[in-house]
Write a protein that holds these residues in place. Structure first.
Motif, short mmCIF file in Angstrom:
data_model
loop_
_atom_site.label_atom_id
_atom_site.label_comp_id
_atom_site.label_asym_id
_atom_site.label_seq_id
_atom_site.Cartn_x
_atom_site.Cartn_y
_atom_site.Cartn_z
N ALA A 85 0.82 -1.22 0.00
CA ALA A 85 0.00 0.00 0.00
C ALA A 85 0.86 1.26 0.00
O ALA A 85 0.37 2.36 0.31
N PHE A 86 2.13 1.12 -0.39
CA PHE A 86 3.07 2.23 -0.27
C PHE A 86 2.75 3.39 -1.20
O PHE A 86 3.03 4.55 -0.88
N GLY A 87 2.15 3.10 -2.35
CA GLY A 87 1.84 4.18 -3.29
C GLY A 87 0.98 5.27 -2.67
O GLY A 87 1.15 6.46 -2.97
N GLY A 88 0.06 4.88 -1.80
CA GLY A 88 -0.78 5.87 -1.12
C GLY A 88 0.01 6.78 -0.21
O GLY A 88 -0.30 7.98 -0.10
N LEU A 89 1.05 6.25 0.45
CA LEU A 89 1.90 7.08 1.32
C LEU A 89 2.67 8.11 0.52
O LEU A 89 2.86 9.25 0.95
N VAL A 90 3.12 7.73 -0.68
CA VAL A 90 3.88 8.64 -1.52
C VAL A 90 2.99 9.75 -2.07
O VAL A 90 3.32 10.94 -2.03
N LYS A 91 1.82 9.37 -2.60
CA LYS A 91 0.92 10.36 -3.21
C LYS A 91 0.38 11.36 -2.19
O LYS A 91 0.21 12.54 -2.50
N SER A 92 0.12 10.89 -0.99
CA SER A 92 -0.45 11.78 0.03
C SER A 92 0.59 12.66 0.71
O SER A 92 0.25 13.60 1.43
N GLY A 93 1.87 12.35 0.50
CA GLY A 93 2.92 13.10 1.16
C GLY A 93 3.25 12.57 2.55
O GLY A 93 4.13 13.10 3.23
N GLU A 94 2.59 11.50 2.96
CA GLU A 94 2.83 10.93 4.29
C GLU A 94 4.26 10.40 4.41
O GLU A 94 4.84 10.40 5.50
N PHE A 95 4.83 9.97 3.28
CA PHE A 95 6.19 9.45 3.35
C PHE A 95 7.19 10.54 3.71
O PHE A 95 8.26 10.25 4.26
N ASP A 96 6.88 11.80 3.40
CA ASP A 96 7.76 12.90 3.81
C ASP A 96 7.91 12.93 5.33
O ASP A 96 9.01 13.13 5.86
N ARG A 97 6.83 12.73 6.03
CA ARG A 97 6.87 12.71 7.49
C ARG A 97 7.64 11.50 8.01
O ARG A 97 8.34 11.58 9.01
N ILE A 98 7.50 10.37 7.30
CA ILE A 98 8.24 9.17 7.70
C ILE A 98 9.74 9.40 7.60
O ILE A 98 10.52 8.98 8.47
N MET A 99 10.18 10.12 6.56
CA MET A 99 11.61 10.32 6.33
C MET A 99 12.26 11.20 7.39
O MET A 99 13.47 11.07 7.65
N VAL A 100 11.51 12.11 8.00
CA VAL A 100 12.12 13.00 8.99
C VAL A 100 12.08 12.42 10.39
O VAL A 100 12.63 13.02 11.33
N ARG A 101 11.45 11.27 10.56
CA ARG A 101 11.44 10.63 11.89
C ARG A 101 12.74 9.87 12.10
O ARG A 101 13.31 9.33 11.17
N PRO A 102 13.20 9.80 13.35
CA PRO A 102 14.50 9.16 13.64
C PRO A 102 14.43 7.64 13.71
O PRO A 102 14.99 7.02 14.62
N ARG A 103 13.73 7.05 12.78
CA ARG A 103 13.65 5.60 12.69
C ARG A 103 13.75 5.18 11.23
O ARG A 103 13.50 5.98 10.32
N SER A 104 14.10 3.92 11.01
CA SER A 104 14.24 3.42 9.65
C SER A 104 12.93 3.53 8.88
O SER A 104 11.88 3.11 9.36
#
Length: 262
Positions: A85-104
């Motif tokens: 379901a990763f495509g939804g995270l990319v399109k919504s911009g949610e992955f941007d928030r994932i990248m700035v968190r201090p976890r993998s």
């Protein structure tokens, strides 16, 4: 490593608690998953009402083959659904928030989805496997038990790697590419029969390109006593190496990622 596993366990507990808030919906979904797989079982059943075997494999042996393959796919889909379901995270911009968190990011994407309803498919696989074991006459030695465990581990890793490829391609396309379903859902369907029934070329593809045969056909031969080489016991673990190029593609996508937030 310990803290990562603890965090992942916490992610799963959150998902499970949220699912249990709607228990009737969960039970109906589990039943639905069971029935979907049961339709495939019926297809195998009716086929063997007309034919005594498929390229030397009996009904009971095919059930063993398909039940293990279904178990592998269901485990991968249960734990690696976040990549599917990763495509939804990319399109919504949610992955941007994932990248700035201090976890993998991999750990966070894995924890974003956990499909507990796939227990329905697991139950179907367990029923088919139990029946296949009871009527196939396989003598379950320690070596064959080890082979089964290696098949499940290697197959789960293989399908998880395919889901990781699907997610990695979203970095370049933003949308998941539907052709990947041929390698995931499609493999679950044609994996109900040993790979060699589809011909020599398909067996070569499933050995050296996408190593389905390493977690299905070759170890199945050892389970059924058709080969004696103990090398076949651990052959499914070689499929775990498939995760290396999959993760390499993920890292490549990460380096080329540009925000697509709405």
């Amino acid at each position: 490593m310990k803290s990562a596993l603890k965090l992942y366990g916490h992610y799963i507990s959150i998902v499970v608690r949220s699912v249990m808030e709607y228990r009737l919906s969960f039970l109906l979904s589990v039943v639905g998953q069971f029935l979907v797989s049961f339709n495939v079982f019926l297809g195998i059943f009716f086929l063997f009402q007309r034919f005594s075997g498929v390229k030397g494999f009996t009904y009971e042996e095919v059930l063993l083959c398909f039940s293990v393959m279904l178990m592998e796919f269901s485990l991968a889909e249960m734990f690696a659904r976040g990549f599917d379901a990763f495509g939804g995270l990319v399109k919504s911009g949610e992955f941007d928030r994932i990248m700035v968190r201090p976890r993998s990011p991999v750990l966070q994407v894995l924890g974003s989805r956990f499909e507990l309803t796939r227990i329905g498919r697991m139950l179907q696989a367990a029923v088919m496997f139990g029946y296949g074991v009871a009527v196939s006459g396989v003598e379950w030695t320690l070596g064959r038990i080890a082979t089964l465990v290696c098949m499940i581990v290697g197959g789960t890793a293989l399908f998880s790697g395919l889901f990781l490829i699907y997610a990695s391609l979203c970095f370049f396309t933003l949308e998941g590419l539907e052709f990947m379903n041929v390698l995931t859902d499609g493999a679950r369907e044609y994996g109900k029969y040993p790979v060699n029934v589809y011909g020599k070329r398909m067996l070569q593809f499933c050995t050296f390109i996408i190593p389905y045969a390493l977690v299905q056909y070759y170890p199945l031969l050892y389970l059924l006593g058709r080969v004696k080489n103990i090398f076949y016991i651990f052959l499914p673990l070689a499929a775990c190496l498939f995760l290396i190029p999959c993760y390499g593609l993920w890292r490549l996508g990460m380096r080329h990622y540009q925000s697509a937030g709405s």
